[in-house]
Design a protein around this motif. Structure first.
Motif, PDB file in Angstrom:
ATOM      1  N   GLN A 214       0.804  -1.211   0.000  1.00  0.00           N
ATOM      2  CA  GLN A 214       0.000   0.000   0.000  1.00  0.00           C
ATOM      3  C   GLN A 214       0.845   1.272   0.000  1.00  0.00           C
ATOM      4  OE1 GLN A 214      -2.406  -0.828   3.519  1.00  0.00           O
ATOM      5  NE2 GLN A 214      -4.147  -1.340   2.208  1.00  0.00           N
ATOM      6  N   ALA A 215       2.173   1.148   0.012  1.00  0.00           N
ATOM      7  CA  ALA A 215       3.043   2.323   0.005  1.00  0.00           C
ATOM      8  C   ALA A 215       3.077   2.944  -1.392  1.00  0.00           C
ATOM      9  CB  ALA A 215       4.444   1.934   0.453  1.00  0.00           C
ATOM     10  N   ARG A 216       3.291   4.251  -1.426  1.00  0.00           N
ATOM     11  CA  ARG A 216       3.377   4.974  -2.696  1.00  0.00           C
ATOM     12  C   ARG A 216       4.641   5.814  -2.712  1.00  0.00           C
ATOM     13  NH1 ARG A 216      -1.775   8.426  -3.781  1.00  0.00           N
ATOM     14  NH2 ARG A 216      -0.542   8.848  -5.658  1.00  0.00           N
ATOM     15  N   LEU A 217       5.285   5.872  -3.879  1.00  0.00           N
ATOM     16  CA  LEU A 217       6.505   6.664  -4.052  1.00  0.00           C
ATOM     17  C   LEU A 217       6.098   8.061  -4.497  1.00  0.00           C
ATOM     18  CD1 LEU A 217       9.612   6.361  -3.924  1.00  0.00           C
ATOM     19  CD2 LEU A 217       9.578   5.894  -6.372  1.00  0.00           C
ATOM     20  N   SER A 218       6.306   9.053  -3.619  1.00  0.00           N
ATOM     21  CA  SER A 218       5.905  10.422  -3.927  1.00  0.00           C
ATOM     22  C   SER A 218       6.949  11.145  -4.761  1.00  0.00           C
ATOM     23  CB  SER A 218       5.662  11.199  -2.628  1.00  0.00           C
ATOM     24  OG  SER A 218       5.435  12.563  -2.901  1.00  0.00           O
ATOM     25  N   GLN A 219       8.219  10.969  -4.438  1.00  0.00           N
ATOM     26  CA  GLN A 219       9.296  11.653  -5.149  1.00  0.00           C
ATOM     27  C   GLN A 219      10.534  10.764  -5.152  1.00  0.00           C
ATOM     28  OE1 GLN A 219      10.114  15.589  -3.681  1.00  0.00           O
ATOM     29  NE2 GLN A 219      11.937  15.860  -4.946  1.00  0.00           N
ATOM     30  N   PHE A 220      11.245  10.796  -6.269  1.00  0.00           N
ATOM     31  CA  PHE A 220      12.479  10.009  -6.372  1.00  0.00           C
ATOM     32  C   PHE A 220      13.491  10.784  -7.206  1.00  0.00           C
ATOM     33  CE2 PHE A 220      15.234   6.903  -8.504  1.00  0.00           C
ATOM     34  CZ  PHE A 220      15.722   6.227  -7.391  1.00  0.00           C
ATOM     35  N   ASP A 221      14.683  10.988  -6.676  1.00  0.00           N
ATOM     36  CA  ASP A 221      15.766  11.693  -7.369  1.00  0.00           C
ATOM     37  C   ASP A 221      17.033  10.848  -7.280  1.00  0.00           C
ATOM     38  OD1 ASP A 221      14.372  14.233  -7.958  1.00  0.00           O
ATOM     39  OD2 ASP A 221      14.318  14.411  -5.768  1.00  0.00           O
ATOM     40  N   ILE A 222      17.800  10.835  -8.377  1.00  0.00           N
ATOM     41  CA  ILE A 222      19.042  10.066  -8.393  1.00  0.00           C
ATOM     42  C   ILE A 222      20.078  10.788  -9.241  1.00  0.00           C
ATOM     43  CG2 ILE A 222      18.321   8.639 -10.370  1.00  0.00           C
ATOM     44  CD1 ILE A 222      19.801   6.284  -8.956  1.00  0.00           C
ATOM     45  N   ASN A 223      21.309  10.785  -8.776  1.00  0.00           N
ATOM     46  CA  ASN A 223      22.421  11.443  -9.469  1.00  0.00           C
ATOM     47  C   ASN A 223      23.489  10.396  -9.757  1.00  0.00           C
ATOM     48  OD1 ASN A 223      24.392  13.115 -10.478  1.00  0.00           O
ATOM     49  ND2 ASN A 223      24.851  14.117  -8.533  1.00  0.00           N
ATOM     50  N   TYR A 224      23.574   9.980 -11.039  1.00  0.00           N
ATOM     51  CA  TYR A 224      24.536   8.949 -11.416  1.00  0.00           C
ATOM     52  C   TYR A 224      25.959   9.492 -11.533  1.00  0.00           C
ATOM     53  CZ  TYR A 224      20.538   5.977 -12.510  1.00  0.00           C
ATOM     54  OH  TYR A 224      19.394   5.221 -12.429  1.00  0.00           O
TER      55      TYR A 224
END
Length: 509
Positions: free
Chosen positions: A285-295
């Motif tokens: 039931q969890a939801r991903l609100s924001q995701f940021d990644i720097n390769y």
């Protein structure tokens, strides 16, 4: 005695003869029905006219560049498209291709000169606009033109085919659509942005995209002109060499762009898997609100905001382990959890609350920074300019008795160290510049420090400098100050030591 033939041999000979007949028939049709209908003299005359460096050409370049850079700063695709429609760069680039096809090097030099001058004017004008603009953030429109890949080459290729066909067949109305697709001016505007902000990643990426479009269009135009029978003054050997150069150029462009496309695809795939790994650390039931990644960071930096009915203390550790397995590199991962209800509306309300909380934190942080800068500079908070979007804060320091320029520069550095995410600019009062010592044509150790302080002060105040002293020392000083962005400078050759001072500006004691 008659030679014996087998049925298979006879069939092969018949098929070979039929194929040869079809090829000859096709070539004759192409020569008579297609090439023969092209007025080559008219096409070449028109292409020459488009390559001329005229006042209209320069004016349209400047207007297109100005519209493009404003559209990029505002992140407005509609404005950027308007710049593409105005850009006259297609003319000299297509001219390069036709000049290569017929081997006329005078025309080639004319096209290259028009293209070079137009490109330089566009870059410098865009850099000036960005330098004077309060908006210097890398927007999505700018970022989209900093990582060219193989798809960009293919877009330019298909656009060039359409553009060259339209020009040869006299259907130039379709060039509007071609100009939109190839986007020659926006990459140049991004080059100017990178130059004004000293952002090498933006500058080099946009320059590569522009060079890719330029070379692809020119080489494709050359091939199309050859295909339509434009006669060449080159010998057969020179023509073969030219064909080889064109093929090598295409391959040379395709290799790095293909690698870039492969890297982008890998990042997209890894990002998708990593987001799944984050959600796997929670219940369904969890939801991903924001995701940021720097390769580009080492280790990879990632952060996520998760809306979940139940908080998990080990989620960050579990997700980090899965991320490192997927990426094959160390990952520095942070996660923010918000506890919400199980309904969709509750999750949406929590997501909105999280965004509002982040906005409140950013506002409070900016207000706190403004208060600190006002206190240190001896001014009121109303006199501190804080741009939260660009993470930039500017304040003009109050003149303090006994405080040197070095003291103001040191104060700015100390503030900047505590705010690494912000660009701090403290504008000092106009004071006498430090003494710059030279020995044998080079600045001493103290002279190097004085030059750095002089350049910093000139950048902050925007006031021109007057440099006096021996010719050799003055030229060296001017070069060093220019490298550090000192701005306008005037020189006067005199005997004695080197002196840097403000040009026609009275300094405060």
């Amino acid at each position: 005695m008659e030679a014996e033939t087998t049925p298979g041999t006879t069939g092969a000979a018949v098929r070979s003869q039929s194929f040869g007949t079809v090829v000859l028939s096709w070539r004759k049709w192409w020569r008579d029905a297609v090439v023969g209908t092209v007025d080559q003299a008219t096409v070449i005359a028109k292409r020459r006219e488009d390559c001329a460096m005229s006042a209209r050409y320069m004016f349209m370049i400047a207007m297109s560049a100005g519209i493009a850079v404003l559209g990029l700063l505002l992140s407005s695709p509609a404005v950027v498209i308007g710049a593409m429609l105005l850009s006259p760069l297609m003319g000299p680039i297509i001219g390069l291709g036709f000049a290569m096809a017929i081997g006329e090097f005078g025309w080639l030099r004319q096209s290259a000169r028009s293209l070079a001058y137009g490109s330089i004017i566009a870059v410098l004008l865009c850099a000036l606009i960005v330098f004077l603009s309060p908006l210097q953030t890398v927007t999505s429109e700018i970022a989209a033109r900093t990582r060219p890949n193989l798809f960009d080459l293919l877009v330019a290729l298909f656009s060039a085919l359409a553009g060259a066909y339209a020009m040869i067949r006299g259907k130039e109305g379709t060039i509007v659509g071609v100009a939109i697709a190839t986007a020659l001016m926006p990459p140049l505007a991004v080059v100017g942005f990178g130059l004004a902000t000293w952002n090498w990643t933006v500058f080099s990426g946009a320059l590569l995209l522009y060079f890719t479009n330029l070379m692809t269009i020119a080489l494709t135009a050359a091939l199309m002109a050859r295909l339509y029978g434009f006669r060449s003054t080159l010998s057969s050997r020179q023509t073969q060499f030219q064909n080889a150069v064109i093929v090598v150029a295409f391959v040379g462009l395709a290799v790095p762009l293909g690698y870039s496309l492969r890297q982008i695809g890998w990042e997209a795939n890894v990002s998708r898997q990593i987001q799944g790994e984050v959600l796997d650390a929670f219940d369904g039931q969890a939801r991903l609100s924001q995701f940021d990644i720097n390769y580009d960071a080492e280790p990879i930096e990632a952060s996520a905001t998760v809306l979940t009915p139940q908080l998990r203390t080990d989620a960050e550790r579990v997700a980090s382990r899965g991320m490192e397995r997927i990426a094959g590199r160390p990952v520095n991962f942070t996660i923010t959890q918000y506890q919400v209800g199980t309904s969709k509306s509750a999750a949406e309300q929590a997501q909105l609350a999280a965004v509002q909380a982040q906005e409140q934190v950013a506002t409070a942080r900016a207000d706190e920074l403004a208060a600190r800068l006002a206190l240190l500079a001896g001014m009121s908070e109303d006199e501190v300019l804080v741009d939260r979007q660009r993470r930039r804060a500017v304040v003009r320091a109050k003149p303090l008795e006994g405080a040197s320029l070095a003291a103001y520069a040191d104060l700015e550095r100390r503030i900047a160290v505590t705010e690494p995410e912000w660009r701090i600019e403290l504008i000092p009062p106009v004071r006498a510049l430090p003494r710059i010592e030279f020995e044998e044509g080079e600045p001493t150790a103290d002279g190097v420090k004085a030059i750095a302080l002089t350049a910093w002060t000139a950048r902050r105040l925007g006031v021109p400098l007057l440099l006096t002293g021996p010719a050799e020392d003055i030229q060296r000083l001017r070069d060093l100050l220019a490298e550090q962005g000192a701005g306008d400078m005037r020189t006067e050759i005199r005997s004695g030591r080197v002196i840097a001072q403000w040009d026609n500006v009275a300094s405060e004691s």
